[in-house]
Design a protein around this motif. Sequence first.
Motif, PDB file in Angstrom:
ATOM      1  N   GLN A  27      90.149   2.932  37.108  1.00  0.00           N
ATOM      2  CA  GLN A  27      88.783   2.777  37.601  1.00  0.00           C
ATOM      3  C   GLN A  27      88.145   4.109  37.957  1.00  0.00           C
ATOM      4  OE1 GLN A  27      89.844  -1.356  39.915  1.00  0.00           O
ATOM      5  NE2 GLN A  27      88.224  -0.127  40.767  1.00  0.00           N
ATOM      6  N   SER A  28      88.941   5.051  38.402  1.00  0.00           N
ATOM      7  CA  SER A  28      88.415   6.347  38.840  1.00  0.00           C
ATOM      8  C   SER A  28      88.343   7.366  37.710  1.00  0.00           C
ATOM      9  CB  SER A  28      89.286   6.906  39.972  1.00  0.00           C
ATOM     10  OG  SER A  28      89.329   6.023  41.064  1.00  0.00           O
ATOM     11  N   THR A  29      88.883   7.039  36.555  1.00  0.00           N
ATOM     12  CA  THR A  29      88.898   8.003  35.453  1.00  0.00           C
ATOM     13  C   THR A  29      87.499   8.327  34.965  1.00  0.00           C
ATOM     14  OG1 THR A  29      91.088   7.204  34.782  1.00  0.00           O
ATOM     15  CG2 THR A  29      89.834   8.473  33.159  1.00  0.00           C
ATOM     16  N   LEU A  30      86.613   7.312  34.950  1.00  0.00           N
ATOM     17  CA  LEU A  30      85.275   7.516  34.401  1.00  0.00           C
ATOM     18  C   LEU A  30      84.519   8.607  35.135  1.00  0.00           C
ATOM     19  CD1 LEU A  30      82.967   6.734  32.507  1.00  0.00           C
ATOM     20  CD2 LEU A  30      82.336   4.928  34.139  1.00  0.00           C
ATOM     21  N   HIS A  31      84.597   8.623  36.462  1.00  0.00           N
ATOM     22  CA  HIS A  31      83.805   9.615  37.193  1.00  0.00           C
ATOM     23  C   HIS A  31      84.346  11.024  36.977  1.00  0.00           C
ATOM     24  CE1 HIS A  31      86.620  10.251  40.616  1.00  0.00           C
ATOM     25  NE2 HIS A  31      85.870  11.276  40.902  1.00  0.00           N
ATOM     26  N   CYS A  36      83.490  16.161  34.212  1.00  0.00           N
ATOM     27  CA  CYS A  36      83.941  17.139  33.231  1.00  0.00           C
ATOM     28  C   CYS A  36      82.849  17.417  32.203  1.00  0.00           C
ATOM     29  CB  CYS A  36      85.214  16.629  32.552  1.00  0.00           C
ATOM     30  SG  CYS A  36      85.925  17.758  31.344  1.00  0.00           S
ATOM     31  N   LEU A  37      82.212  16.359  31.714  1.00  0.00           N
ATOM     32  CA  LEU A  37      81.172  16.533  30.695  1.00  0.00           C
ATOM     33  C   LEU A  37      79.992  17.334  31.219  1.00  0.00           C
ATOM     34  CD1 LEU A  37      81.147  12.988  29.041  1.00  0.00           C
ATOM     35  CD2 LEU A  37      82.082  15.097  28.103  1.00  0.00           C
ATOM     36  N   LEU A  38      79.620  17.122  32.477  1.00  0.00           N
ATOM     37  CA  LEU A  38      78.441  17.793  33.019  1.00  0.00           C
ATOM     38  C   LEU A  38      78.768  19.153  33.624  1.00  0.00           C
ATOM     39  CD1 LEU A  38      75.448  17.778  33.723  1.00  0.00           C
ATOM     40  CD2 LEU A  38      76.001  16.495  35.811  1.00  0.00           C
ATOM     41  N   PHE A  39      79.673  19.174  34.607  1.00  0.00           N
ATOM     42  CA  PHE A  39      79.879  20.388  35.384  1.00  0.00           C
ATOM     43  C   PHE A  39      80.881  21.347  34.743  1.00  0.00           C
ATOM     44  CE2 PHE A  39      78.279  17.322  38.485  1.00  0.00           C
ATOM     45  CZ  PHE A  39      77.253  18.053  39.047  1.00  0.00           C
ATOM     46  N   THR A  40      81.879  20.830  34.028  1.00  0.00           N
ATOM     47  CA  THR A  40      82.784  21.735  33.337  1.00  0.00           C
ATOM     48  C   THR A  40      82.056  22.446  32.204  1.00  0.00           C
ATOM     49  OG1 THR A  40      84.613  20.222  33.847  1.00  0.00           O
ATOM     50  CG2 THR A  40      85.031  21.930  32.218  1.00  0.00           C
ATOM     51  N   THR A  41      81.150  21.717  31.527  1.00  0.00           N
ATOM     52  CA  THR A  41      80.317  22.351  30.497  1.00  0.00           C
ATOM     53  C   THR A  41      79.416  23.407  31.112  1.00  0.00           C
ATOM     54  OG1 THR A  41      80.329  20.280  29.237  1.00  0.00           O
ATOM     55  CG2 THR A  41      78.661  21.922  28.659  1.00  0.00           C
ATOM     56  N   TRP A  42      78.843  23.092  32.257  1.00  0.00           N
ATOM     57  CA  TRP A  42      78.006  24.047  32.983  1.00  0.00           C
ATOM     58  C   TRP A  42      78.818  25.292  33.343  1.00  0.00           C
ATOM     59  CZ3 TRP A  42      74.575  22.252  37.701  1.00  0.00           C
ATOM     60  CH2 TRP A  42      73.812  23.330  38.156  1.00  0.00           C
ATOM     61  N   THR A 174      82.378  28.690  50.832  1.00  0.00           N
ATOM     62  CA  THR A 174      82.838  30.050  50.536  1.00  0.00           C
ATOM     63  C   THR A 174      82.683  30.427  49.073  1.00  0.00           C
ATOM     64  OG1 THR A 174      85.103  29.240  50.207  1.00  0.00           O
ATOM     65  CG2 THR A 174      84.519  29.997  52.407  1.00  0.00           C
ATOM     66  N   LEU A 175      82.688  29.442  48.186  1.00  0.00           N
ATOM     67  CA  LEU A 175      82.607  29.749  46.762  1.00  0.00           C
ATOM     68  C   LEU A 175      81.383  29.089  46.142  1.00  0.00           C
ATOM     69  CD1 LEU A 175      86.398  29.470  45.863  1.00  0.00           C
ATOM     70  CD2 LEU A 175      85.032  31.550  46.010  1.00  0.00           C
ATOM     71  N   ASP A 176      81.572  27.983  45.432  1.00  0.00           N
ATOM     72  CA  ASP A 176      80.477  27.437  44.644  1.00  0.00           C
ATOM     73  C   ASP A 176      80.746  25.963  44.385  1.00  0.00           C
ATOM     74  OD1 ASP A 176      78.346  27.016  43.005  1.00  0.00           O
ATOM     75  OD2 ASP A 176      79.117  28.170  41.327  1.00  0.00           O
ATOM     76  N   TRP A 177      79.742  25.104  44.600  1.00  0.00           N
ATOM     77  CA  TRP A 177      79.930  23.667  44.385  1.00  0.00           C
ATOM     78  C   TRP A 177      80.028  23.328  42.907  1.00  0.00           C
ATOM     79  CZ3 TRP A 177      76.198  20.618  41.882  1.00  0.00           C
ATOM     80  CH2 TRP A 177      74.967  21.242  41.661  1.00  0.00           C
ATOM     81  N   GLY A 182      83.224  21.286  38.558  1.00  0.00           N
ATOM     82  CA  GLY A 182      83.649  21.528  37.181  1.00  0.00           C
ATOM     83  C   GLY A 182      85.155  21.532  37.021  1.00  0.00           C
ATOM     84  N   ILE A 183      85.850  22.276  37.871  1.00  0.00           N
ATOM     85  CA  ILE A 183      87.306  22.351  37.759  1.00  0.00           C
ATOM     86  C   ILE A 183      87.947  21.025  38.152  1.00  0.00           C
ATOM     87  CG2 ILE A 183      89.364  23.543  38.552  1.00  0.00           C
ATOM     88  CD1 ILE A 183      87.576  25.202  36.756  1.00  0.00           C
ATOM     89  N   MET A 184      87.428  20.379  39.197  1.00  0.00           N
ATOM     90  CA  MET A 184      87.973  19.087  39.605  1.00  0.00           C
ATOM     91  C   MET A 184      87.735  18.029  38.543  1.00  0.00           C
ATOM     92  SD  MET A 184      89.543  19.282  42.523  1.00  0.00           S
ATOM     93  CE  MET A 184      89.517  17.646  43.222  1.00  0.00           C
ATOM     94  N   GLY A 185      86.605  18.091  37.860  1.00  0.00           N
ATOM     95  CA  GLY A 185      86.360  17.152  36.771  1.00  0.00           C
ATOM     96  C   GLY A 185      87.332  17.339  35.626  1.00  0.00           C
ATOM     97  N   LEU A 186      87.600  18.587  35.272  1.00  0.00           N
ATOM     98  CA  LEU A 186      88.532  18.887  34.186  1.00  0.00           C
ATOM     99  C   LEU A 186      89.956  18.465  34.534  1.00  0.00           C
ATOM    100  CD1 LEU A 186      89.258  20.253  31.484  1.00  0.00           C
ATOM    101  CD2 LEU A 186      89.437  22.408  32.753  1.00  0.00           C
ATOM    102  N   LEU A 187      90.456  18.957  35.664  1.00  0.00           N
ATOM    103  CA  LEU A 187      91.841  18.660  36.044  1.00  0.00           C
ATOM    104  C   LEU A 187      92.008  17.203  36.464  1.00  0.00           C
ATOM    105  CD1 LEU A 187      92.641  21.904  38.077  1.00  0.00           C
ATOM    106  CD2 LEU A 187      93.164  21.407  35.688  1.00  0.00           C
TER     107      LEU A 187
END
Length: 344
Positions: A27-31, A36-42, A174-177, A182-187
Motif C-alpha cells: 500500500q505504501s509503495t505507490l507514494h 521518486c518520479l517527481l523529486f528524484t527527477t528534480w 540543515t540541508l534541503d527538503w 528525492g533520495i527517500m523516494g528513490l531508496l
Amino acid sequence: MSLILCVMAACNHYLSTLYQVGLPTGQSTLHYVLQCLLFTTWLSCRSGDRGIICVLRYRGWRYLLLALVDVETNYLYITAHQFTTLTSIQLLDCVSITAALALSCLLLRVRYKIVHIVGVSICLMGVGCLVWADIDDGRTLTGGKNQLLGDMLCLGGAVLFAVVSVAQELVVKTLDWVEYLGIMGLLGSILSIIQTAVLERDTVFLMPWGNWQVVALLLGFGLAQFLFCILAPAMLRDSGATALQLSLLTADFYWLMFGIFLLQYKFHTLYILSFALTAAGIMIYALKRTPILSQSQQPATYSAFSFPSFEESQKKGMIHCFCCSGNNFMGHCLQFYTDVHFLF
C-alpha cells in the motif's frame, strides 16, 4: 495533514474489513514511486554538490537507514490496525510525542519552555477524553484479532515515526527538503518493492485487481500518503517534530466524525471536549518557537568538506573538550563533532 491521515485510515479500514486486503508494504509503495518520479527527477537535474551523485556518495548510507526505518514505520502502523482496537492505537500513538520530545532534546538540542510542557499536557488530556468516550461506548471490547501483538506493533511504529520525524526535521532545517524527498523516494521505492516481493508476493497475486473499488482505495491511500509526505517538510521546518506529533492527534477526532456518519458510531459529548483540548494545547505549544541548534538555522551547505572550524565550534559552545593535549586529539574531537552534528 490530519484530514489526509483520516483519509488514509478510511481507505485502510475498507481494504482490510470489506475486501480482506492485507498489503501493509504494498500500500505504501505507490507514494514512494511518486516521490521518486517527481523529486528524484528534480534532484537529478541538479549539478555539483547538490546533485544526486554527490548526495548519494557522501550521505547515501544515512538516507538508506532512514528509508528503511520509514518503510518499517508504515508497515507496523498498517499491520497494527489488523490486530488491535482503535482505542489502543489512540493511546499508544502518544508514545510518539514522548519519543519526539526526547529525541529533539538529545539530537537537536531543543530547549523546551514551561509553555511547551503545558501545551503537551493539555493535548494528552484531550486524548484521555477520547479514550474515555471509547470505553464508555464499549468499543475497546470489539475488534482486534490479537490485541497484544497489535499493541506491540503500534508501539514500535510510534517510536519509529518519532525517529523519522526528528531526522526529517534535522534534514529540512540543515540541508534541503527536495534532497530529502528525492533520495527517500528513490531508496524507499527500492526497499518497499523488495519487501513486498518477499513478504506479500502471494497477496498481490490473489488480490481482486478486477474490482475497481479495491484499486480506487489503493490509489486513494497512495495519493493521500504522497500528499502527506510533501506537506510534512513544510510543517517540520516551521514548527518541528513535536508540534507535528501534537497536531496529528486531531486526526482521531476526524476519524470519529467519519465513523459517526458512515460506520454508525454513537456521538459522545467528550468528542467535542477532546478536540477543543487538543486544539488548545497545540495553540499554547505554538506560542513560543522551539529552534534547534543555532548552526542549523544558517543557510544550508552542500559541500562535503565545508564544516566549521574547531575554534568556531568552541566559541558557539557546541562541543566541550576536557584534558585536550596535542593536535591528534583535537583532530579526533573535531571528527567526532562533525560526525554527530552533521549527521546528514
